[in-house]
Design a protein around this motif. Structure first.
Motif, short mmCIF file in Angstrom:
data_model
loop_
_atom_site.label_atom_id
_atom_site.label_comp_id
_atom_site.label_asym_id
_atom_site.label_seq_id
_atom_site.Cartn_x
_atom_site.Cartn_y
_atom_site.Cartn_z
N PRO A 159 35.58 31.29 -83.63
CA PRO A 159 34.49 32.26 -83.60
C PRO A 159 33.35 31.86 -82.67
N ILE A 160 32.72 32.87 -82.13
CA ILE A 160 31.54 32.67 -81.30
C ILE A 160 30.29 32.72 -82.18
N LEU A 161 30.32 33.57 -83.21
CA LEU A 161 29.23 33.61 -84.18
C LEU A 161 29.57 32.64 -85.31
N THR A 162 28.66 31.71 -85.57
CA THR A 162 28.96 30.72 -86.60
C THR A 162 27.79 30.59 -87.57
N PRO A 163 28.09 30.12 -88.79
CA PRO A 163 27.05 30.05 -89.81
C PRO A 163 26.13 28.85 -89.68
N SER A 164 26.54 27.80 -88.95
CA SER A 164 25.65 26.65 -88.92
C SER A 164 25.95 25.74 -87.74
N ASP A 165 25.03 24.85 -87.52
CA ASP A 165 25.19 23.83 -86.49
C ASP A 165 26.16 22.79 -87.01
N GLN A 174 19.87 31.40 -82.20
CA GLN A 174 20.01 32.14 -83.44
C GLN A 174 20.29 33.60 -83.13
N VAL A 175 21.15 34.21 -83.93
CA VAL A 175 21.51 35.61 -83.75
C VAL A 175 21.03 36.37 -84.98
N THR A 176 20.26 37.41 -84.78
CA THR A 176 19.73 38.12 -85.93
C THR A 176 19.51 39.59 -85.61
N THR A 177 19.55 40.42 -86.65
CA THR A 177 19.16 41.81 -86.48
C THR A 177 17.83 42.07 -87.17
N LEU A 178 17.20 41.01 -87.67
CA LEU A 178 15.88 41.18 -88.30
C LEU A 178 14.85 41.55 -87.23
N PRO A 201 21.69 32.93 -92.18
CA PRO A 201 21.43 32.65 -90.77
C PRO A 201 22.73 32.59 -89.97
N ALA A 202 22.68 33.04 -88.72
CA ALA A 202 23.86 33.00 -87.86
C ALA A 202 23.45 32.51 -86.48
N TYR A 203 24.40 31.86 -85.82
CA TYR A 203 24.11 31.25 -84.52
C TYR A 203 25.29 31.46 -83.57
N LEU A 204 25.05 31.24 -82.30
CA LEU A 204 26.15 31.20 -81.34
C LEU A 204 26.77 29.80 -81.38
N THR A 205 28.06 29.74 -81.23
CA THR A 205 28.76 28.47 -81.38
C THR A 205 28.35 27.44 -80.33
N VAL A 206 28.27 26.19 -80.76
CA VAL A 206 28.06 25.10 -79.81
C VAL A 206 29.35 24.33 -79.56
N PHE A 225 39.65 27.87 -75.66
CA PHE A 225 39.16 28.04 -74.29
C PHE A 225 38.23 29.25 -74.32
N GLY A 226 36.96 28.98 -74.38
CA GLY A 226 36.04 30.10 -74.49
C GLY A 226 34.62 29.70 -74.20
N PRO A 227 33.70 30.65 -74.30
CA PRO A 227 32.30 30.37 -74.00
C PRO A 227 31.62 29.59 -75.12
N THR A 228 30.67 28.80 -74.75
CA THR A 228 29.94 27.93 -75.65
C THR A 228 28.46 28.04 -75.29
N PHE A 229 27.60 27.90 -76.28
CA PHE A 229 26.18 28.17 -76.05
C PHE A 229 25.30 27.02 -76.52
N ARG A 230 24.41 26.58 -75.67
CA ARG A 230 23.47 25.53 -76.06
C ARG A 230 22.06 25.97 -75.66
N ALA A 231 21.16 25.89 -76.61
CA ALA A 231 19.79 26.33 -76.35
C ALA A 231 18.89 25.18 -75.95
N GLU A 232 19.50 24.06 -75.61
CA GLU A 232 18.73 22.91 -75.13
C GLU A 232 18.05 23.26 -73.81
N PRO A 233 16.74 23.04 -73.68
CA PRO A 233 16.06 23.41 -72.43
C PRO A 233 16.28 22.38 -71.33
N SER A 234 17.50 22.16 -70.96
CA SER A 234 17.83 21.16 -69.93
C SER A 234 17.64 21.74 -68.55
#
Length: 461
Positions: A159-165, A174-178, A201-206, A225-234
RNA sequence: GCCCGCUUAGCUCAGCGGUUAGAGCAUCUGGCUGUUAACCAGAGGGUCGCAGGUUCGAAUCCUGCAGCGGGCGCCA
């Protein structure tokens, strides 16, 4: 299907009346004829089109056919043994699809800087540089599937949407509809996630690794083999917020089998790219990295040098180099250390294994020495770590103990722990960053240049 | 997140306290028996990133901001 320029070069249908489609790379005009170099994306080679002014008015050609214009051209293929190109298309007529106003069209018949091209990601694929890169990227992706599929691996979609780190790897999106302007709160003043889309809470997969492990302990050998997401400000040429990762996971593999696999896999990929894209590599090498071809050759010829972390530390200490960061046992290998090991000491790819457990992730299998874990990194010249992997801790008690030591919340890891409680098996895996490997394969130095549209901190190219 | 650098014509860059800011390429005009990043001649094109300051005088020195790039960290 429209004929492509690549097909012309593969077997030229000389003399026949043909229609070719493409974009103008350059145009040169003399008294009696104009020359257009046509490209259509099928090959780095251009087709030289000759437009005689007695059939097509010079005035029309000069008004319409600028760099970037698109057209369909009818004509006959004529051999030209005494010219740089083997043949050219003698045009009888053409249809303009779309002009490209030379006053505003950003691309010209000259080399542009990669930095400038990053500002126009919608147009840079029209350059030969990016056509070469994206064709290699496509071929590499295919080769990755090819390798695993022919070695009995099952391609799984995690999954690309995951419940936790789940890995503690970097920060999450973080992914939200709030509604952000009025986030609902509960009585204790916390965010009322029960009103959010997933009621939590839901997040994009790391990383797909944890799910990959679950599937490997049923299917045997899997890969993601897929996309991965990191919100680290590198802010570096090696980091993207959205990148593509390959993560094989194998039941019944120990560390050394996994290192063998990683080495064989990487060599296969480099060899495939060298075989399928000699022209693209030649072009990129000439243009950007003269050492490219010899580096690729070196990577597939000999064995990778394997060093335990302890050996690597010893080598660094004896190197006589004045490193900025410490080389004491227990400190992590820094970029400068990796570069020394690969580029100076070994002069070929290096695998470092058995790292101190204190600097590695909780899920890595603890070695009998009580100090190290069965982890490994594959280090390449120019780009550093291209693969990181490990044998996973399959012993329930050991894993639980390590997680508790680190003060982790066990709640999100029940499934992960469960596969150690029921029919646990030794298993291993690794992660390969597609863009990092592409840097090595293309001679590029910035990952923003090996993905069509980059997403990085503060940038959506 | 920390440190450093860059920003001048459409693009690539020179100019770094002193007339009216330059070059190559691109564009436009004309020329050229077929070019290969074609060539030759001519023309147009700039609030020198933005805001403030120092100075008789600022593209040039100083400060702040922004964008971009690089090094390091985190990692793939």
């Amino acid at each position: 299907m429209p004929l492509t320029i690549a097909e012309l070069y593969a077997s030229p249908p000389l003399g026949e009346l043909l229609t070719l489609h493409g974009w103008v790379r350059t145009r040169r005009t003399t008294r009696a004829v104009s020359f257009v170099e046509l490209q259509d994306g099928s090959t780095l080679k251009a087709l030289q089109v000759v437009l005689p002014h007695d059939k097509i008015p010079r005035q029309r050609i000069e008004a319409e056919l600028h760099t970037g214009a698109s057209l369909a051209v009818q004509g006959r293929l004529k051999p030209t043994p005494d010219r740089p190109q083997p043949f050219e298309l003698e045009a009888e007529s053409y249809t303009l699809y779309g002009a490209a106003d030379p006053e505003t069209y950003p691309l010209q018949k000259k080399a542009h800087s990669l930095e400038f091209l990053r500002e126009i990601t919608h147009l840079r694929p029209r350059t030969r540089t990016f056509q070469a890169i994206f064709r290699i990227r496509s071929g590499l992706s295919f080769a990755i599937h090819q390798y695993f599929q022919s070695h009995g691996f099952v391609y799984v979609h995690t999954p690309i949407l995951t419940p936790s780190d789940c890995e503690g790897a970097g920060q999450l999106f973080q992914v939200t509809t709030l509604p952000l302007l009025s986030v609902p709160k509960n009585e204790r003043g916390e965010v009322a996630y029960e009103e959010d889309f997933f009621k939590r809470p839901a997040y994009l997969t790391v990383s797909g690794q944890l799910e990959g492990e679950l599937l490997a302990t049923a299917l045997g050998k899997i890969y993601t083999f897929g996309p991965t997401f990191r919100a680290e400000p590198s802010h570096t040429p090696r980091h993207l917020a959205e990148f593509w990762m390959i993560e094989p996971e194998m039941a019944f593999y120990d560390l050394s089998m996994t290192m063998d696999l990683a080495e064989d896999f990487l060599k296969y990929l480099v060899r495939e790219v060298m075989e399928r894209f000699p022209e693209e590599l030649e072009f990129l090498s000439e243009r950007y990295e003269p050492a490219l071809l010899s580096e690729l050759r070196k990577a597939v010829e000999g064995d990778f040098l394997r060093l335990s972390y302890s050996e690597a530390i010893e080598i660094l200490q004896k190197s006589g180099k004045n490193f900025q960061f410490p080389t004491e046992w227990g400190s992590d290998l820094q970029a400068e250390h990796e570069r020394y090991l690969v580029e100076e000491y070994a002069q070929r790819p290096v695998i470092v294994y058995n790292y101190p457990k204190s600097i590695k992730a909780f899920y890595m299998r603890q070695n009998d020495d009580g100090q190290t874990v069965a982890a490994f990194d594959v280090l390449f010249p120019r780009i550093g770590e291209v693969i990181g992997g490990s044998q996973r801790e399959e012993r329930y008690d050991k894993l639980l103990q390590r997680m508790q030591e680190l003060g982790m919340d066990l709640t999100p890891y029940q499934a992960y722990l469960d596969i150690r409680r029921y029919g646990t098996v030794p298993h291993s895996g690794f992660g390969l960053g597609l863009e990092r490997l592409l840097l090595f394969l293309t001679g590029m130095t910035n990952v923003r240049d090996v993905i069509p549209f980059f997403r990085a901190a503060g940038q959506m190219g």
